[in-house]
Motif scaffolding. Structure first.
Motif, PDB file in Angstrom:
ATOM      1  N   TYR A 196       4.243   5.996   7.899  1.00 24.58           N
ATOM      2  CA  TYR A 196       3.328   5.049   7.260  1.00 24.58           C
ATOM      3  C   TYR A 196       3.404   3.680   7.918  1.00 24.58           C
ATOM      4  O   TYR A 196       2.372   3.023   8.144  1.00 24.58           O
ATOM      5  CB  TYR A 196       3.630   4.922   5.766  1.00 24.58           C
ATOM      6  CG  TYR A 196       2.705   3.944   5.088  1.00 24.58           C
ATOM      7  CD1 TYR A 196       1.415   4.319   4.725  1.00 24.58           C
ATOM      8  CD2 TYR A 196       3.104   2.631   4.836  1.00 24.58           C
ATOM      9  CE1 TYR A 196       0.540   3.418   4.130  1.00 24.58           C
ATOM     10  CE2 TYR A 196       2.240   1.721   4.236  1.00 24.58           C
ATOM     11  CZ  TYR A 196       0.961   2.130   3.891  1.00 24.58           C
ATOM     12  OH  TYR A 196       0.090   1.233   3.316  1.00 24.58           O
TER      13      TYR A 196
ATOM     14  N   HIS B 130      -1.181   1.308  -2.748  1.00 23.86           N
ATOM     15  CA  HIS B 130      -0.317   2.321  -2.125  1.00 23.86           C
ATOM     16  C   HIS B 130       1.138   1.892  -2.268  1.00 23.86           C
ATOM     17  O   HIS B 130       1.499   0.762  -1.953  1.00 23.86           O
ATOM     18  CB  HIS B 130      -0.652   2.487  -0.642  1.00 23.86           C
ATOM     19  CG  HIS B 130       0.265   3.447   0.050  1.00 23.86           C
ATOM     20  ND1 HIS B 130       0.036   4.803   0.057  1.00 23.86           N
ATOM     21  CD2 HIS B 130       1.425   3.236   0.742  1.00 23.86           C
ATOM     22  CE1 HIS B 130       1.005   5.405   0.732  1.00 23.86           C
ATOM     23  NE2 HIS B 130       1.858   4.481   1.153  1.00 23.86           N
TER      24      HIS B 130
ATOM     25  N   GLU C 249       4.971   2.768  -1.085  1.00 31.03           N
ATOM     26  CA  GLU C 249       5.774   3.479  -0.090  1.00 31.03           C
ATOM     27  C   GLU C 249       7.244   3.179  -0.340  1.00 31.03           C
ATOM     28  O   GLU C 249       7.695   2.033  -0.274  1.00 31.03           O
ATOM     29  CB  GLU C 249       5.380   3.034   1.321  1.00 31.03           C
ATOM     30  CG  GLU C 249       5.980   3.866   2.429  1.00 31.03           C
ATOM     31  CD  GLU C 249       5.311   5.222   2.600  1.00 31.03           C
ATOM     32  OE1 GLU C 249       5.848   6.055   3.358  1.00 31.03           O
ATOM     33  OE2 GLU C 249       4.241   5.451   1.987  1.00 31.03           O
TER      34      GLU C 249
END
Length: 328
Positions: free
Chosen positions: A82, A304, A306
């Motif tokens: 990512y 998002h 992570e």
């Protein structure tokens, strides 16, 4: 390639600093105070020289910060797919002055970047869990000398001056930047001022850009433009927990460079210079890099999350990302 500058170890290694990780109620209160002043129309404070007169031009700007993390987190960062989409992400090994070698993980923006280490990636004390540092640099040739000239009026009568070099692999050191620390005595954190050298810009192996104006030794010239193809644009805020002594050693350099430093019970915040630097005063065992906020090249419509070892990177919604690190 752009990597953190490590000063000559014989005289300055003890200056290189530490990092931390845990959520800070003190810093939250500080930001709430500053934000409240902004929203109620309070005048933005202008920077002042030691004699109280306005500084006509900002001299020092946030360049980069680094931290040393537990191995789980460092490895998760290094192998994250990512992050390679999110930022101009690199893993580099650098040889600096006196043969110092370090391997770091880099997220490079337009003018600013962060450098992330695992325990033991740096030699000695600098490689211990919780180490951290921050660099502030000038944009115009000669401005670092002006900063240094201001330090005595701010109580720094014996600053440590140094020149860092870089070895591109042929055993010949290339002058990289000139630097200054306010002191050689520190607990776990410190900040240094720097000015990139013309010899470094002249070496094609540095992959730097042509000057945009006479005397350009700026951050954008130093960093590549690959950030344009990723989400991350720049570092907008750094949150650090430091000892009272280390904060006291840091503030004069920031003030000499034109930052506006506001002190609060238990901490301080430094404004101007492109990136906000927020400090909470804590005991040595609790020091560390707490968080990094970043601007994005374009807004994203979703949030998002992570997980990277013991850290959490939240991207969006909007044009902002926040990276927080777990307590030690």
């Amino acid at each position: 390639m752009p990597e953190t500058a490590r000063p000559a170890r014989l005289t300055l290694a003890s200056m290189l600093i530490r990092r931390m990780s845990r959520t800070s109620t003190v810093l939250a209160a500080v930001f709430a105070f500053v934000l409240a002043g902004t929203l109620t129309g309070a005048a933005t404070p202008s920077s002042s020289s030691p004699d109280g007169h306005p500084v006509a031009r900002q001299l020092l700007f946030f360049n980069h910060a680094y931290g040393v993390f537990d191995r789980e987190t460092a490895d998760a960062i290094e192998h994250s797919g990512y992050l390679r989409d999110f930022a101009n992400f690199q893993v580099r090994t650098t040889t600096g002055a006196d043969g110092q070698v370090w391997t770091g993980r880099y997220l490079l923006g337009r003018q600013t970047y962060v450098e992330l280490f695992g325990v033991g990636d740096l030699p000695g004390k600098d490689g211990e869990l919780g180490s951290a540092g921050a660099a502030v640099s000038v944009e115009r040739s000669g401005d670092l000398a002006t900063v240094i000239d201001r330090l005595p009026e701010l109580g720094i009568t014996d600053p440590l001056l140094f020149q860092q070099t870089r070895d591109f692999g042929d055993g010949i050191p290339v002058p990289w930047f000139d630097g200054v620390f306010t002191t050689g005595e520190y607990d776990t954190f410190g900040t240094w001022g720097m000015e990139y050298r013309p010899e470094y810009f002249a070496d094609p192996r540095g992959n730097t850009e042509p000057p945009a104006y006479p005397g350009d030794v700026g951050r954008e010239r130093y960093l590549p433009d690959d950030y344009r193809d990723r989400l991350m644009r720049d570092v907008t805020e750094i949150r650090l927990a430091v000892t009272a002594r280390d904060l006291g050693n840091t503030v004069p350099l920031l003030k000499a460079g034109g930052f506006t430093v506001k002190s609060f019970p238990g901490g301080a915040i430094a404004l101007r210079g492109g990136t906000t630097l927020a400090f909470e005063v804590v005991p040595i065992g609790e020091t560390g890099l707490r968080g990094i906020d970043m601007s994005l090249n374009r807004p994203v419509s979703h949030r998002h999350v992570e997980r990277l070892g013991t850290s959490t990177l939240v991207v969006g919604p909007g044009s902002h990302a926040v990276w927080t690190f777990a307590a030690r």
